[in-house]
Write a protein that holds these residues in place. Sequence first.
Motif, PDB file in Angstrom:
ATOM      1  N   PRO A  66       0.660  -1.228   0.003  1.00 20.45           N
ATOM      2  CA  PRO A  66      -0.139   0.076   0.076  1.00 20.45           C
ATOM      3  C   PRO A  66       0.975   1.028  -0.025  1.00 20.45           C
ATOM      4  CG  PRO A  66      -0.101  -1.015   2.079  1.00 20.45           C
ATOM      5  CD  PRO A  66       0.772  -2.073   1.304  1.00 20.45           C
ATOM      6  N   ARG A  67       0.487   2.077  -0.779  1.00 16.33           N
ATOM      7  CA  ARG A  67       1.027   3.378  -0.784  1.00 16.33           C
ATOM      8  C   ARG A  67       0.498   4.339   0.076  1.00 16.33           C
ATOM      9  NH1 ARG A  67       2.608   4.270  -6.926  1.00 16.33           N
ATOM     10  NH2 ARG A  67       3.806   2.394  -7.231  1.00 16.33           N
ATOM     11  N   ASP A  68       1.549   5.408   0.580  1.00 14.75           N
ATOM     12  CA  ASP A  68       0.984   6.361   1.697  1.00 14.75           C
ATOM     13  C   ASP A  68       0.827   7.712   0.810  1.00 14.75           C
ATOM     14  OD1 ASP A  68       2.243   8.170   4.520  1.00 14.75           O
ATOM     15  OD2 ASP A  68       0.518   7.840   3.830  1.00 14.75           O
ATOM     16  N   GLU A  69      -0.541   8.194   0.894  1.00 13.60           N
ATOM     17  CA  GLU A  69      -1.010   9.201  -0.089  1.00 13.60           C
ATOM     18  C   GLU A  69      -0.094  10.605   0.425  1.00 13.60           C
ATOM     19  OE1 GLU A  69      -2.921   9.131  -2.717  1.00 13.60           O
ATOM     20  OE2 GLU A  69      -2.904   6.864  -2.454  1.00 13.60           O
ATOM     21  N   THR A  70      -0.027  10.738   1.733  1.00 13.27           N
ATOM     22  CA  THR A  70       0.537  11.956   2.092  1.00 13.27           C
ATOM     23  C   THR A  70       2.091  12.021   1.888  1.00 13.27           C
ATOM     24  OG1 THR A  70       0.955  10.954   4.254  1.00 13.27           O
ATOM     25  CG2 THR A  70      -0.908  12.374   3.813  1.00 13.27           C
TER      26      THR A  70
ATOM     27  N   ARG B 153       3.610  11.499  -1.029  1.00 16.95           N
ATOM     28  CA  ARG B 153       3.705  11.892  -2.372  1.00 16.95           C
ATOM     29  C   ARG B 153       3.388  13.345  -2.394  1.00 16.95           C
ATOM     30  NH1 ARG B 153       0.487   8.480  -6.275  1.00 16.95           N
ATOM     31  NH2 ARG B 153      -0.835   8.072  -4.754  1.00 16.95           N
ATOM     32  N   GLY B 154       3.056  13.897  -1.534  1.00 17.49           N
ATOM     33  CA  GLY B 154       2.816  15.457  -1.459  1.00 17.49           C
ATOM     34  C   GLY B 154       1.394  15.723  -1.656  1.00 17.49           C
ATOM     35  N   GLU B 155       0.570  14.809  -1.525  1.00 17.65           N
ATOM     36  CA  GLU B 155      -0.792  15.144  -1.573  1.00 17.65           C
ATOM     37  C   GLU B 155      -1.385  15.259  -0.154  1.00 17.65           C
ATOM     38  OE1 GLU B 155      -3.094  12.051  -3.452  1.00 17.65           O
ATOM     39  OE2 GLU B 155      -1.788  12.210  -5.181  1.00 17.65           O
ATOM     40  N   ALA B 156      -2.052  16.437   0.328  1.00 18.01           N
ATOM     41  CA  ALA B 156      -2.536  16.794   1.383  1.00 18.01           C
ATOM     42  C   ALA B 156      -3.756  15.874   1.675  1.00 18.01           C
ATOM     43  CB  ALA B 156      -2.900  18.223   1.250  1.00 18.01           C
ATOM     44  N   ALA B 157      -3.993  15.687   3.082  1.00 15.78           N
ATOM     45  CA  ALA B 157      -4.927  14.874   3.636  1.00 15.78           C
ATOM     46  C   ALA B 157      -6.182  15.718   3.646  1.00 15.78           C
ATOM     47  CB  ALA B 157      -4.515  14.439   5.137  1.00 15.78           C
ATOM     48  N   PRO B 158      -7.133  14.943   3.426  1.00 18.06           N
ATOM     49  CA  PRO B 158      -8.586  15.994   3.644  1.00 18.06           C
ATOM     50  C   PRO B 158      -9.026  16.387   5.034  1.00 18.06           C
ATOM     51  CG  PRO B 158      -9.100  13.418   3.583  1.00 18.06           C
ATOM     52  CD  PRO B 158      -7.594  13.671   3.308  1.00 18.06           C
ATOM     53  N   ASN B 159      -9.672  17.545   4.766  1.00 16.66           N
ATOM     54  CA  ASN B 159     -10.199  18.183   5.939  1.00 16.66           C
ATOM     55  C   ASN B 159     -11.095  17.315   6.809  1.00 16.66           C
ATOM     56  OD1 ASN B 159     -10.277  20.718   3.849  1.00 16.66           O
ATOM     57  ND2 ASN B 159      -8.963  20.970   5.931  1.00 16.66           N
TER      58      ASN B 159
ATOM     59  N   MET C  33     -15.997  37.359  10.058  1.00 18.18           N
ATOM     60  CA  MET C  33     -16.221  36.864   8.417  1.00 18.18           C
ATOM     61  C   MET C  33     -14.945  36.642   7.874  1.00 18.18           C
ATOM     62  SD  MET C  33     -19.475  38.506   6.494  1.00 18.18           S
ATOM     63  CE  MET C  33     -18.768  40.110   6.531  1.00 18.18           C
ATOM     64  N   PHE C  34     -13.776  37.384   8.036  1.00 14.64           N
ATOM     65  CA  PHE C  34     -12.334  37.054   7.577  1.00 14.64           C
ATOM     66  C   PHE C  34     -11.973  35.970   7.984  1.00 14.64           C
ATOM     67  CE2 PHE C  34      -8.021  38.058   7.456  1.00 14.64           C
ATOM     68  CZ  PHE C  34      -7.638  38.241   6.011  1.00 14.64           C
ATOM     69  N   ILE C  35     -12.196  35.379   9.342  1.00 12.75           N
ATOM     70  CA  ILE C  35     -11.802  34.221   9.921  1.00 12.75           C
ATOM     71  C   ILE C  35     -12.264  33.035   8.846  1.00 12.75           C
ATOM     72  CG2 ILE C  35     -11.910  32.520  11.453  1.00 12.75           C
ATOM     73  CD1 ILE C  35     -11.900  34.880  13.557  1.00 12.75           C
ATOM     74  N   GLY C  36     -13.296  33.173   8.514  1.00  9.16           N
ATOM     75  CA  GLY C  36     -14.115  32.065   7.681  1.00  9.16           C
ATOM     76  C   GLY C  36     -13.413  32.170   6.391  1.00  9.16           C
ATOM     77  N   PHE C  37     -13.155  33.183   5.849  1.00  5.23           N
ATOM     78  CA  PHE C  37     -12.630  33.353   4.510  1.00  5.23           C
ATOM     79  C   PHE C  37     -10.991  32.887   4.517  1.00  5.23           C
ATOM     80  CE2 PHE C  37     -15.721  36.484   3.383  1.00  5.23           C
ATOM     81  CZ  PHE C  37     -16.404  35.607   2.739  1.00  5.23           C
ATOM     82  N   LEU C  38     -10.263  32.937   5.611  1.00  7.19           N
ATOM     83  CA  LEU C  38      -9.036  32.765   5.755  1.00  7.19           C
ATOM     84  C   LEU C  38      -9.194  31.030   5.576  1.00  7.19           C
ATOM     85  CD1 LEU C  38      -7.190  34.833   8.125  1.00  7.19           C
ATOM     86  CD2 LEU C  38      -6.816  34.630   5.829  1.00  7.19           C
ATOM     87  N   MET C  39      -9.925  30.555   6.409  1.00 11.34           N
ATOM     88  CA  MET C  39     -10.094  29.157   6.345  1.00 11.34           C
ATOM     89  C   MET C  39     -10.428  28.613   5.125  1.00 11.34           C
ATOM     90  SD  MET C  39     -12.524  28.375   9.946  1.00 11.34           S
ATOM     91  CE  MET C  39     -12.145  26.627   9.868  1.00 11.34           C
ATOM     92  N   THR C  40     -10.925  29.053   4.114  1.00 10.69           N
ATOM     93  CA  THR C  40     -11.116  28.620   2.734  1.00 10.69           C
ATOM     94  C   THR C  40      -9.710  28.550   2.112  1.00 10.69           C
ATOM     95  OG1 THR C  40     -11.214  30.810   1.786  1.00 10.69           O
ATOM     96  CG2 THR C  40     -13.369  29.992   2.529  1.00 10.69           C
ATOM     97  N   THR C  41      -8.734  28.970   2.528  1.00 11.78           N
ATOM     98  CA  THR C  41      -7.388  28.680   1.869  1.00 11.78           C
ATOM     99  C   THR C  41      -6.798  27.242   2.269  1.00 11.78           C
ATOM    100  OG1 THR C  41      -6.304  29.760   3.612  1.00 11.78           O
ATOM    101  CG2 THR C  41      -7.042  31.124   1.463  1.00 11.78           C
ATOM    102  N   ARG C  42      -7.390  26.786   3.385  1.00 11.68           N
ATOM    103  CA  ARG C  42      -6.944  25.493   3.817  1.00 11.68           C
ATOM    104  C   ARG C  42      -8.026  24.337   3.329  1.00 11.68           C
ATOM    105  NH1 ARG C  42      -1.771  25.582   5.071  1.00 11.68           N
ATOM    106  NH2 ARG C  42      -1.295  27.457   6.124  1.00 11.68           N
ATOM    107  N   TRP C  43      -9.067  24.784   2.913  1.00 12.64           N
ATOM    108  CA  TRP C  43     -10.243  23.789   2.470  1.00 12.64           C
ATOM    109  C   TRP C  43      -9.731  22.835   1.214  1.00 12.64           C
ATOM    110  CZ3 TRP C  43     -15.416  25.362  -0.031  1.00 12.64           C
ATOM    111  CH2 TRP C  43     -16.165  24.244   0.180  1.00 12.64           C
ATOM    112  N   ARG C  44      -9.881  21.544   1.563  1.00 14.98           N
ATOM    113  CA  ARG C  44      -9.411  20.769   0.391  1.00 14.98           C
ATOM    114  C   ARG C  44     -10.647  19.910   0.122  1.00 14.98           C
ATOM    115  NH1 ARG C  44      -5.797  20.424   4.226  1.00 14.98           N
ATOM    116  NH2 ARG C  44      -3.904  21.240   4.092  1.00 14.98           N
TER     117      ARG C  44
END
Length: 81
Positions: free
Chosen positions: A12-16, A18-24, A70-81
Amino acid sequence: MARAKTRSSSEPRDETARGEAAPNPVWFKPVMFGFMLVGLAWIIVFYLSGQQWPIAQLANWNIAIGFGIMFIGFLMTTRWR
């Protein structure tokens, strides 16, 4: 000279690895949208209440607080996968 081990296709291969980010986590999206909606509600309540709510002593700083939430929520969108 020693040969480097190669990975067989049955391992089995570890997805993380290979540089792929783990889901939120499951809670991430509701919290993100929650911050955006609470900030919007803060500003709407401030305007509709004639500047008496949520905190009358802060006067127009209530708008900055609403946008900050609201800005806190918009900053969180940058980490959304």
